[in-house]
Design an enzyme around this catalytic site. Structure first.
Site, PDB file in Angstrom:
ATOM      1  N   LYS A 146      -1.289  -6.587   3.171  1.00 14.31           N
ATOM      2  CA  LYS A 146      -0.824  -6.028   1.734  1.00 14.31           C
ATOM      3  C   LYS A 146       0.580  -5.707   1.682  1.00 14.31           C
ATOM      4  O   LYS A 146       1.491  -6.002   0.657  1.00 14.31           O
ATOM      5  CB  LYS A 146      -1.704  -4.820   1.239  1.00 14.31           C
TER       6      LYS A 146
ATOM      7  N   THR B  81      -4.421   0.869  -1.572  1.00  5.28           N
ATOM      8  CA  THR B  81      -3.491   0.419  -0.779  1.00  5.28           C
ATOM      9  C   THR B  81      -2.882   1.435  -0.355  1.00  5.28           C
ATOM     10  O   THR B  81      -2.236   2.714  -0.886  1.00  5.28           O
ATOM     11  CB  THR B  81      -2.260  -0.217  -1.817  1.00  5.28           C
TER      12      THR B  81
ATOM     13  N   LYS C  99       5.476   3.333  -4.722  1.00  7.47           N
ATOM     14  CA  LYS C  99       4.537   4.077  -3.715  1.00  7.47           C
ATOM     15  C   LYS C  99       4.156   2.909  -2.593  1.00  7.47           C
ATOM     16  O   LYS C  99       4.485   3.234  -1.409  1.00  7.47           O
ATOM     17  CB  LYS C  99       3.322   4.412  -4.496  1.00  7.47           C
TER      18      LYS C  99
END
Length: 295
Positions: A180, A105, A248
């Site tokens: 995502k 990711t 994050k």
């Protein structure tokens, strides 16, 4: 038990053997592919080989040499550049026509950057972040969101199905990472709503296990409710995807929103709530620990 779709054995590499990458690479080996792995901590790569077979390599370049497909699942943009670029990066070892599939990711920008760098070398790059968490990786049931060119995507899809329930091309380079981000926005809002609902019900004196059984059969049902609701009631937060990682990911979301002008007031607020959880010492608790700040 995972069943594997018939596909010709391929020579593949896998870079990064963390809680996601290790099981994903193991499914590739179990599906019959010849897997060479690389991990920054070499002992972890050697332990993986002892358990799953295949081979390990001392550098990303060495792992990628001769591989038709190079898969990666590392920590962030900088980690991804470290395993792809430079004299010992995977790109230096890949033959023309080989395909790099990134399950990290990361940002859409780094996906586009590496897609362009790969084309200069005659290799293909697909950004392919995953959803489904550690359990999805272990069970081979991840959902994979992809960005890139159609022909290399179609070539890699049957190989990636070894650890997936669905592998879908959503657009050009960067589209997988953007999808995502949509996924993480949805999760952030759902977990906060579920946290508030459970905390409210407990303050009201309700048996929240029973309540969740009832409302989980109606319009409030969600994956988060089904899989995390009762563990939130029980104050258990050791189910994989950590708050530190979610922050994050939400940082990537908020950076992208500043660029494209999207308004994300709830996401920004939940990001700060996760910062509160970190302040409680919960950086390694799973994302359902949002409820801790309400107790």
């Amino acid at each position: 038990m995972k069943t594997y779709e018939p596909t010709a054995p391929r020579r593949v590499a896998f870079l990064g053997l963390g809680v996601m990458g290790g099981p994903m690479a193991a499914h590739l080996a179990a599906a019959g592919h010849a897997v060479t792995v690389y991990n920054r901590t070499s002992a972890k790569a050697q332990a993986w080989v002892a358990e799953s077979g295949g081979a390990s390599a001392g550098t990303p370049r060495a792992a990628a040499e001769g591989a038709e497909f190079v898969f990666a699942c590392v920590g962030n943009d900088d980690d991804l550049r470290a395993v792809t670029l430079g004299d010992e990066g995977a790109f230096a070892g890949m033959a023309p026509g080989a395909i790099f599939v990134d399950h990290t990711t990361a940002s859409a920008d780094v996906a586009r950057e590496l897609h362009a760098a790969g084309l200069q070398r005659g290799i293909h790059f697909i950004d392919a972040p995953v959803s489904g968490g550690q359990a999805g990786a272990v069970n081979g049931l991840l959902t994979v969101m992809c960005g890139g060119d159609a022909a290399p995507f179609e070539a890699m899809k049957p190989v990636a199905m070894a650890f997936s329930r669905a592998v879908t091309l959503l657009g050009p380079s960067g589209a997988g990472q953007l999808a995502k981000m949509v996924n993480q926005i949805c999760i952030a809002g759902l977990v906060q709503g579920l946290s508030e609902a459970i905390a409210f019900g407990q303050k009201a004196g309700l048996d929240m296990t029973a309540v969740l059984d009832v409302i989980g059969k109606g319009a409030a049902q969600s994956w988060q409710m089904d899989n995390r609701g009762k563990t939130m009631v029980d104050n258990r937060f050791d189910f994989g995807f950590a708050v530190d990682w979610m922050r994050k990911d939400l940082g990537l979301v908020l950076d992208e929103a500043r660029r494209n002008g999207a308004k994300l007031p709830v996401t920004a607020l939940v990001d700060q709530f996760y910062a509160d959880v970190q302040g409680l010492g919960g950086g390694r608790w799973d994302t359902s620990s949002l409820i801790k700040r309400l107790r």
